[in-house]
Design a protein around this motif. Structure first.
Motif, short mmCIF file in Angstrom:
data_model
loop_
_atom_site.label_atom_id
_atom_site.label_comp_id
_atom_site.label_asym_id
_atom_site.label_seq_id
_atom_site.Cartn_x
_atom_site.Cartn_y
_atom_site.Cartn_z
N SER A 49 0.82 -1.21 0.00
CA SER A 49 0.00 0.00 0.00
C SER A 49 0.85 1.26 0.00
CB SER A 49 -0.94 0.01 1.20
OG SER A 49 -1.77 -1.13 1.21
N ALA A 50 1.93 1.26 0.77
CA ALA A 50 2.82 2.43 0.84
C ALA A 50 3.48 2.68 -0.51
CB ALA A 50 3.87 2.21 1.92
N ILE A 51 3.86 1.61 -1.20
CA ILE A 51 4.48 1.75 -2.52
C ILE A 51 3.48 2.33 -3.52
CG2 ILE A 51 5.44 0.45 -4.47
CD1 ILE A 51 6.64 -1.49 -2.36
N VAL A 52 2.26 1.81 -3.50
CA VAL A 52 1.21 2.29 -4.42
C VAL A 52 0.82 3.73 -4.08
CG1 VAL A 52 -1.19 1.95 -5.15
CG2 VAL A 52 0.35 -0.02 -4.93
N ALA A 53 0.67 4.03 -2.80
CA ALA A 53 0.29 5.38 -2.38
C ALA A 53 1.33 6.41 -2.82
CB ALA A 53 0.11 5.43 -0.87
N ASP A 54 2.60 6.07 -2.66
CA ASP A 54 3.67 6.99 -3.07
C ASP A 54 3.64 7.24 -4.57
OD1 ASP A 54 6.23 8.44 -2.44
OD2 ASP A 54 7.05 6.92 -3.79
N ASN A 63 -2.13 13.94 -2.15
CA ASN A 63 -1.57 13.48 -0.89
C ASN A 63 -2.27 12.18 -0.51
OD1 ASN A 63 -0.16 13.39 1.56
ND2 ASN A 63 -1.75 14.56 2.61
N ALA A 64 -1.69 11.04 -0.92
CA ALA A 64 -2.27 9.73 -0.63
C ALA A 64 -1.56 9.12 0.57
CB ALA A 64 -2.17 8.80 -1.83
N LYS A 65 -2.29 8.82 1.62
CA LYS A 65 -1.71 8.29 2.84
C LYS A 65 -2.37 6.97 3.22
CE LYS A 65 1.18 11.66 3.67
NZ LYS A 65 2.65 11.44 3.60
N VAL A 66 -1.57 6.04 3.77
CA VAL A 66 -2.04 4.72 4.17
C VAL A 66 -2.46 4.75 5.63
CG1 VAL A 66 -1.48 2.26 4.34
CG2 VAL A 66 -0.50 3.65 2.50
N ASP A 67 -3.60 4.14 5.92
CA ASP A 67 -4.13 4.08 7.29
C ASP A 67 -4.43 2.63 7.63
OD1 ASP A 67 -5.11 4.74 9.75
OD2 ASP A 67 -6.78 5.96 9.03
N ALA A 68 -3.64 2.06 8.55
CA ALA A 68 -3.78 0.64 8.91
C ALA A 68 -4.86 0.48 9.98
CB ALA A 68 -2.45 0.10 9.42
N VAL A 69 -6.09 0.22 9.54
CA VAL A 69 -7.23 0.19 10.47
C VAL A 69 -7.83 -1.20 10.66
CG1 VAL A 69 -7.83 2.59 9.97
CG2 VAL A 69 -8.88 0.77 8.63
#
Length: 345
Positions: A49-54, A63-69
């Motif tokens: 997810s972090a790779i895709v968001a970046d 501004n795409a940010k990952v949220d581990a919920v």
């Protein structure tokens, strides 16, 4: 000085206006929250997810940010978002949980919209202690067939449970009536599964190449030493990994733990294998232009190629498929998976 100051203000306002115009032309909001079906910031879901968001942030100037919920909270979050401000990224557990009847996992194919696929983790694996008498997955299946109790540590309702079901099914096919000798030890995190193996409370655990390869390099007399016996990914998927593999275990070595070298039969004729795939999930009523924009952006990102290099460095296989194709592909995969699960219920 006044002329210079005026010129600078004019330039700044022109740039700001161009960004405003670009934002206005984009169907996506400036801030995009990517919720994931995991609460871990160190696991494979967060890494992908972090790779895709970046990549999306750079491509779309957002501004795409990952949220581990976690899965339940993630699905609830996207149920409230039709504008693309909140989207979800997860893997096959999003539908496998529903097939196992786990609370909090609805039928995503009916209640949500499936987005594009982005990557495969070919590292889903099963391991035994280094001192285990079981050297191969075939040894494990034969032992169960001979009446020995095989305790397998898994996370219920997850992809690890699917591998456990496949093992149990293979025993049923090869040694009818003996499948009850394969028993689940239900637990949670990877650390919990590892501890069960260290303490001798499980004979086999589900793990991953990324997380457990380090333990396979320990001296055999170390309590934490492990051995791979089975990697569930398809052979053709694992072959796409970098030749150096992961850690000190090469791709060629890893292939010896995957089908057909490691055989877990589905029906006596065909081996079972399963790719753990990551994909986006949207609100059922998400705006079509948002879906199109994300498809287009990701298609261009993958065509550029740099994301492929980044994913492979972390032992992931790049796997972009646009939303329309992904919907049919994943639904068919879920239907096939249901057949396996129903056989062992």
């Amino acid at each position: 000085m006044k002329k210079i100051a005026f010129g600078m203000c004019l330039a700044v306002s022109t740039v700001a206006a161009s960004f405003t115009a670009a934002a206005a032309d984009s169907p996506l909001p400036g801030n995009v929250r990517i919720v994931i079906g995991s609460t871990s910031t160190g696991g494979d879901t967060y890494q992908v997810s972090a790779i895709v968001a970046d990549a999306l942030s750079k491509k779309l100037d957002i501004n795409a940010k990952v949220d581990a919920v976690g899965p339940t909270a993630a699905l609830q979050a996207i149920a409230k978002s039709t504008d693309g401000s909140t989207i979800m990224l997860f893997h096959d557990q999003s539908y496998v949980g529903n097939l196992y009847g786990v609370r909090g996992f609805p039928d995503i194919f009916k209640e949500y919209k499936i987005g594009p696929t982005v990557a495969i983790n070919p590292g889903d694996a099963f391991l035994v202690p280094a001192k285990s008498p079981y050297k191969t997955v075939d040894d494990i299946l034969k032992a169960a067939g001979e009446g020995k109790r095989i305790r397998v540590a898994i996370q219920p309702g997850g992809t690890s449970a699917l591998g456990y079901t496949a093992l149990k099914n293979a025993v049923a096919v090869r040694f009818p009536g003996k499948e009850g000798n394969v028993v689940a030890v239900n637990t949670g995190s990877q650390a919990d599964k590892n501890q069960l193996l260290f303490d001798g409370n499980a004979d086999v655990i589900n793990g991953s190449v990324q997380g457990n390869e380090q333990y396979t390099r320990l001296p055999a007399d170390d309590q934490k030493a492990m051995r791979f016996v089975w990697i569930t990914a398809r052979q053709q998927t694992l072959q796409q990994a970098n030749p150096e593999g992961m850690g000190q275990t090469s791709r060629e070595q890893l292939l010896t733990y995957a089908t057909p070298a490691a055989s877990v039969t589905l029906d006596g004729k065909k081996n079972w294998a399963f790719d753990k795939e990551f994909f986006l999930i949207y609100n059922a009523d998400i705006k079509p232009e948002v879906v199109a924009a994300l498809d287009k952006a990701l298609a261009e990102i993958y065509a550029d190629g740099s994301i492929k290099t980044t994913l492979k460095k972390s032992f992931f296989i790049p796997n972009f498929m646009p939303a329309k194709d992904a919907q049919g592909y994943l639904k068919a995969k879920a239907d096939e998976t249901k057949v396996l699960i129903d056989k062992i219920k």
